[in-house]
Scaffold this motif. Structure first.
Motif, short mmCIF file in Angstrom:
data_model
loop_
_atom_site.label_atom_id
_atom_site.label_comp_id
_atom_site.label_asym_id
_atom_site.label_seq_id
_atom_site.Cartn_x
_atom_site.Cartn_y
_atom_site.Cartn_z
N ARG A 76 22.73 20.92 -1.06
CA ARG A 76 21.33 20.82 -2.00
C ARG A 76 19.79 21.15 -1.24
O ARG A 76 19.37 21.92 -2.41
CB ARG A 76 21.55 19.58 -3.35
CG ARG A 76 22.79 20.07 -4.13
CD ARG A 76 23.00 18.45 -4.95
NE ARG A 76 21.87 17.51 -5.15
CZ ARG A 76 23.12 16.56 -4.35
NH1 ARG A 76 23.90 16.37 -4.24
NH2 ARG A 76 22.36 15.81 -4.10
N TYR A 77 20.14 20.10 -0.34
CA TYR A 77 18.35 20.15 -0.19
C TYR A 77 17.78 21.11 0.24
O TYR A 77 16.67 21.57 0.00
CB TYR A 77 18.58 19.49 0.79
CG TYR A 77 19.11 17.79 0.38
CD1 TYR A 77 19.91 17.44 -1.01
CD2 TYR A 77 18.58 16.48 0.86
CE1 TYR A 77 20.02 15.92 -1.53
CE2 TYR A 77 18.31 15.10 0.30
CZ TYR A 77 19.53 15.10 -0.59
OH TYR A 77 19.28 13.33 -1.07
N TYR A 80 16.68 23.29 -2.54
CA TYR A 80 15.94 22.97 -3.23
C TYR A 80 14.76 23.51 -2.25
O TYR A 80 13.29 23.47 -3.08
CB TYR A 80 15.73 21.37 -3.16
CG TYR A 80 16.53 20.29 -4.31
CD1 TYR A 80 17.02 21.24 -5.17
CD2 TYR A 80 17.15 19.11 -3.36
CE1 TYR A 80 18.15 20.54 -5.60
CE2 TYR A 80 17.99 18.55 -5.02
CZ TYR A 80 18.85 19.17 -5.76
OH TYR A 80 19.58 18.78 -6.65
N ILE A 116 22.87 25.95 -6.71
CA ILE A 116 22.40 24.30 -7.19
C ILE A 116 23.45 23.38 -8.50
O ILE A 116 24.54 22.64 -8.05
CB ILE A 116 21.64 23.95 -7.06
CG1 ILE A 116 20.44 23.96 -6.17
CG2 ILE A 116 21.58 22.65 -7.70
CD1 ILE A 116 18.85 23.73 -5.63
N ARG A 120 26.56 21.78 -7.60
CA ARG A 120 26.34 19.72 -8.14
C ARG A 120 28.21 19.97 -9.29
O ARG A 120 28.61 19.10 -9.17
CB ARG A 120 25.65 19.85 -9.40
CG ARG A 120 24.06 19.66 -8.78
CD ARG A 120 24.60 17.99 -7.49
NE ARG A 120 24.95 16.98 -9.07
CZ ARG A 120 25.31 15.86 -8.66
NH1 ARG A 120 25.34 15.51 -7.13
NH2 ARG A 120 25.40 14.87 -8.96
#
Length: 139
Positions: A76-77, A80, A116, A120
């Motif tokens: 995810r990082y 982002y 994302i 998640r």
């Protein structure tokens, strides 16, 4: 396959190089953040592009901190960071971009946001086990 003394030595060497590169990335990000802050100070104005750039640096530092503290890097990082970078690109170049390119960048942001959500959802619905296959990742 059992690791021999040379593979252990190689792993330790690669680990040291990895740590040194992470420290270098952190220091470079801190310097870049300082340069961005100095630019804002000299211009006596804060733009949305400046704020998005600072958010990029913040996300990089957050990603490094998470990796150094846990030894893992959630996918995810970087996603982002990709969204913030694309948003900054739109903000900076909106006047020069053709409509189709604006649409393509906006669609890219939407696709990354969906990715994302999928990641998640998968993480919550199908969490990782603490089985033996993860032992080598935590060391």
């Amino acid at each position: 396959m059992q690791p021999n003394k040379y593979s252990k030595l190689g792993q330790q060497g690669i680990g040291l190089v990895e740590q040194a590169l992470l420290v270098f990335i952190a220091l470079a990000t801190i310097v870049a953040t300082g340069q961005a802050a100095l630019h804002i100070w000299e211009m006596r104005a804060v733009t949305v592009a400046d704020l998005l750039l600072l958010f990029l640096y913040l996300e990089i530092l957050t990603m490094l901190n998470h990796y150094l503290s846990s030894g893992t890097l959630p996918v995810r990082y970087p996603l982002y960071i990709g969204i913030i970078a694309l948003a900054r690109y739109l903000v900076l170049d909106i006047k020069e971009l053709e409509a189709w390119r604006i649409f393509a960048v906006a669609a890219s942001i939407l696709l990354i946001a969906i990715a994302i959500l999928v990641v998640r959802y998968g993480h919550v619905k199908f969490p990782y086990s603490d089985g033996p296959e993860q032992d080598h990742h935590s060391k």
